[in-house]
Design a protein around this motif. Structure first.
Motif, short mmCIF file in Angstrom:
data_model
loop_
_atom_site.label_atom_id
_atom_site.label_comp_id
_atom_site.label_asym_id
_atom_site.label_seq_id
_atom_site.Cartn_x
_atom_site.Cartn_y
_atom_site.Cartn_z
N LEU A 1 0.84 -1.19 0.00
CA LEU A 1 0.00 0.00 0.00
C LEU A 1 0.89 1.25 0.00
CD1 LEU A 1 -2.89 1.14 0.18
CD2 LEU A 1 -2.73 0.96 2.67
N ALA A 2 1.92 1.22 0.84
CA ALA A 2 2.84 2.37 0.91
C ALA A 2 3.53 2.60 -0.44
CB ALA A 2 3.88 2.13 2.01
N PHE A 3 4.01 1.52 -1.05
CA PHE A 3 4.68 1.66 -2.36
C PHE A 3 3.72 2.20 -3.41
CE2 PHE A 3 7.97 -1.59 -0.95
CZ PHE A 3 9.03 -0.72 -1.04
N ALA A 4 2.46 1.72 -3.37
CA ALA A 4 1.50 2.16 -4.38
C ALA A 4 1.17 3.64 -4.22
CB ALA A 4 0.22 1.31 -4.28
N ILE A 5 1.05 4.09 -2.95
CA ILE A 5 0.74 5.50 -2.71
C ILE A 5 1.94 6.36 -3.13
CG2 ILE A 5 0.19 7.24 -0.96
CD1 ILE A 5 -1.08 4.96 0.70
N GLY A 6 3.13 5.84 -2.86
CA GLY A 6 4.34 6.57 -3.25
C GLY A 6 4.82 7.50 -2.17
N SER B 1 9.34 -14.12 0.02
CA SER B 1 10.45 -14.82 0.68
C SER B 1 11.77 -14.10 0.44
CB SER B 1 10.53 -16.27 0.21
OG SER B 1 11.08 -16.34 -1.09
N GLN B 2 11.86 -13.37 -0.68
CA GLN B 2 13.10 -12.66 -1.01
C GLN B 2 13.10 -11.21 -0.53
OE1 GLN B 2 12.54 -13.32 -5.17
NE2 GLN B 2 14.04 -15.01 -5.26
N GLY B 3 12.04 -10.82 0.17
CA GLY B 3 11.97 -9.45 0.65
C GLY B 3 11.57 -8.46 -0.43
N LYS B 4 10.87 -8.98 -1.48
CA LYS B 4 10.42 -8.10 -2.56
C LYS B 4 8.93 -7.83 -2.41
CE LYS B 4 13.67 -9.67 -6.09
NZ LYS B 4 13.76 -10.73 -7.10
N SER B 5 8.49 -6.68 -2.91
CA SER B 5 7.06 -6.36 -2.83
C SER B 5 6.31 -7.11 -3.93
CB SER B 5 6.86 -4.86 -2.97
OG SER B 5 7.24 -4.46 -4.27
N ILE B 6 5.00 -7.24 -3.75
CA ILE B 6 4.16 -7.84 -4.80
C ILE B 6 4.24 -6.99 -6.05
CG2 ILE B 6 1.84 -8.59 -5.47
CD1 ILE B 6 1.05 -8.84 -2.63
N ALA C 1 -6.15 1.37 -6.13
CA ALA C 1 -7.62 1.32 -6.00
C ALA C 1 -8.01 1.10 -4.54
CB ALA C 1 -8.19 0.20 -6.87
N LEU C 2 -7.23 0.27 -3.85
CA LEU C 2 -7.50 0.03 -2.43
C LEU C 2 -7.37 1.34 -1.65
CD1 LEU C 2 -7.82 -1.84 0.12
CD2 LEU C 2 -5.33 -2.06 0.10
N TYR C 3 -6.33 2.11 -1.97
CA TYR C 3 -6.09 3.38 -1.28
C TYR C 3 -7.24 4.35 -1.53
CZ TYR C 3 -3.76 7.71 0.14
OH TYR C 3 -3.45 8.90 0.74
N GLU C 4 -7.68 4.43 -2.78
CA GLU C 4 -8.81 5.32 -3.11
C GLU C 4 -10.05 4.90 -2.32
OE1 GLU C 4 -8.53 8.08 -4.77
OE2 GLU C 4 -6.42 7.66 -5.20
#
Lengths: 287, 291
Positions: free
Chosen positions: B35-40, B263-268, B281-284
């Motif tokens: 969510l944080a990455f998507a919001i920026g 598992s590798q510490g990467k975001s979706i 869309a979730l944030y909106e």
């Protein structure tokens, strides 16, 4: 009698599934669920409750409005912001420290003791089971955990059990410390992820801090074999025995949906065999 | 009503979204960080101080690290007359007064301050005991604040409170809460504008989610549910939410690529870019629900 506590640091790595499997495999044991604020083991063990008692712990301040002259001293002294401007106490924020009650010049505050949860002693097809339910929004989970353990030990002594098998909670704080102090072994279930390794490291350090011997299982090891190797290397350099590795298996969820331990639901599956092997190792290494 | 940290009418842009779950390992950190990455531009606060993981995914550059204390008593024995008042007023049995000595059990002390207040001889002063520390940092436009409890320390709530004191005004604050339903979880979600409960559609997930729902209702915090690994399990979670009028705001099906990235510490979002739009869309949706 040996006490085995199943922990993980990180949540959702398979503590309760493993404890359920051991419930099926171990003979002559008492089971205990020390994850008192998100207890799940009862969903597999289907307990028949035999004894029920209130969990009494700590107190909450109550202000008698007839005696209160709103001097404000209690609000000034309370470090937990539990007293509102209109002099009512927020029971969730109140830590039960008695400071306000002792200090109130009008003696308008009393400390009341309310039940903060329930403790149960049950019969299951796997043997006696001690469990609990912390009241909604209550604290002092560590104290309830200690009581559950104490009761399980009492029963174990009376029945001359070989094992007390404890399902623990995630984290490394109060309830976890209460569930592991003095145990014969903390069995850590982890998963091959960066979070899993990070959190296993913290729970292992916590166990060492309290001088509890540690062993480890890697669950879902095949989701990232490289990370599994890393965890094994970590264990090797920290002198921790890895009792086994479990492959990701959707049967585990099916068993849970059917309210059964994995050993009951799929006794001949690969994962059940792996858990059997782990349990045999625990028997030879600890008992 | 729950005390709000800020009045959202005067500070329209300040928002606090907490991400919680009853059961552990359902995907709180995954939702919070994506969510944080998507919001920026957002502030992520890791309140799972016992097992913090947000930093593994955010990978912030840490710019400050400060210890968090709770006050504990220190007895000046040259002033003490061993009257026993301090032990009498301590509800946690953290002080024992002997004939010619006073014992302080620091790990039992909750730092209420009663002993110092009631000591007639002014023999008690409070000193700091470190229970953990807070790190702050940045990753691009993302701000990061995370608490870490010291090994062997039982009390997480005071540290969580300190992390939450760093909530930033005129910004979206995302709180990664600890699992469970007891004091730590409550401390983390209190004063949120909205709480997102992340669950999995299994009997364990549902059982623990119902406990979290009861807590959030008691705290009067509005909430919705995200079902993670939504195709592994049964349909009882959906049935429960429908019956209880709880909005299901997102479903994330099981995907080995997501598990591998995690598992590798990467975001979706990094592994499956189409998820960026879903989290936006979730944030909106969350903004609309809060307003």
């Amino acid at each position: 009698m040996k006490e085995l506590v199943i922990l993980s640091g990180k949540g959702g790595t398979g503590k309760t599934i493993t404890t359920g499997a051991f419930a099926s495999l171990a003979k002559n044991k008492v089971l205990a669920d020390c994850d008192v604020d998100a207890a799940d083991l009862h969903l597999l063990l289907k307990p028949e409750i035999k004894e029920e008692s209130d969990f009494l712990s700590g107190t909450e301040a109550v202000i008698d409005k007839n005696l209160c002259n709103e001097c404000g001293l209690c609000r000034e002294l309370c470090r937990f912001d539990a007293i509102s401007e209109d002099f009512t106490v927020n029971p969730i924020a109140c830590e039960g420290c008695d400071f306000c009650a002792n200090a109130c010049p009008q003696k308008a505050i009393t400390m009341q003791r309310n039940p903060k949860g329930k403790q149960f002693v049950s019969e299951t097809k796997f043997g006696p089971f001690v469990h609990a339910k912390l009241g909604i929004g209550e604290d002092n989970s560590g104290k309830l955990v200690s009581q559950v353990r104490k009761k399980a030990n009492e029963i174990g002594k009376k029945l001359k059990s070989d094992w007390i098998i404890i399902d623990g909670s995630p984290g490394i704080g109060c309830p976890v410390i209460a569930s592991m102090g003095g145990a014969d072994c903390a069995l850590i279930i982890t998963e091959p992820t960066m979070s899993g390794l990070h959190d296993a490291d913290r729970i292992i350090k916590t166990a060492k801090h309290f001088n509890v011997p540690v062993k480890l299982i890697i669950n879902k090891y095949d989701l990232n074999p490289e990370m599994s190797d890393k965890i094994e290397d970590y264990c090797k350099s920290n002198d921790i025995s890895v009792l086994g590795k479990l492959a990701f298996d959707k049967t585990v969820v099916e068993a849970m949906v059917n309210g059964k331990t994995i050993i009951e639901y799929a006794p001949e599956s690969e994962i059940s065999n792996a858990l059997r092997e782990i349990w045999n190792k625990i028997n030879t290494e600890i008992l | 009503m729950t005390p709000r940290l800020f009045d959202s009418k005067t500070l329209l842009l300040t928002m606090i979204i907490s991400i919680a779950s009853g059961k552990g390992g359902t995907g709180k950190t995954t939702v919070a960080t994506n969510l944080a990455f998507a919001i920026g531009k957002a502030h992520i606060l890791d309140c799972d101080v016992e097992e913090p993981n947000s930093h593994i995914f955010i990978k912030p550059e840490i710019t400050s690290k400060s210890p968090v204390y709770i006050p504990v008593p220190e007895i000046d024995k040259s002033k003490c007359d061993f009257c026993g008042k301090c032990a009498e007023v301590c509800a946690y049995k953290a002080i024992a007064v002997l004939k010619t000595d006073v014992l302080v059990f620091k790990e039992l002390c909750h730092g209420c301050g009663a002993c110092e207040y009631f000591c007639q001889k002014k023999a008690i002063k409070e000193v700091n005991r470190t229970i953990g520390y807070i790190e702050t940092g940045e990753k691009g436009d993302l701000l990061f604040t995370g608490g870490k409890l010291n090994i062997g320390e039982a009390m997480a709530a005071p540290l969580i409170k300190e992390v939450k004191n760093r909530v930033k005004l005129q910004m979206t604050n995302i709180i990664d809460a600890p699992p469970g339903t007891s004091c730590s979880m409550i401390e983390a979600v209190t004063a949120s504008d909205f709480c997102v409960l992340v669950t999995e559609p299994t009997p364990f997930g549902l059982n623990d989610m119902i406990l979290s729902v009861e807590v959030l209702r008691k705290l009067h915090i509005p909430f919705g549910v995200i079902i993670n690994r939504s195709d592994l399990g049964d349909d009882k979670t959906v049935t429960y939410c429908e019956k209880e009028n709880i909005p299901i705001i997102m479903k994330i099906p099981f995907d080995k690529n997501i598990a591998m990235a995690y598992s590798q510490g990467k975001s979706i979002i990094e592994a499956l870019p189409e998820y960026k739009q879903k989290f936006i869309a979730l944030y909106e949706d969350l903004k609309e629900r809060i307003e």
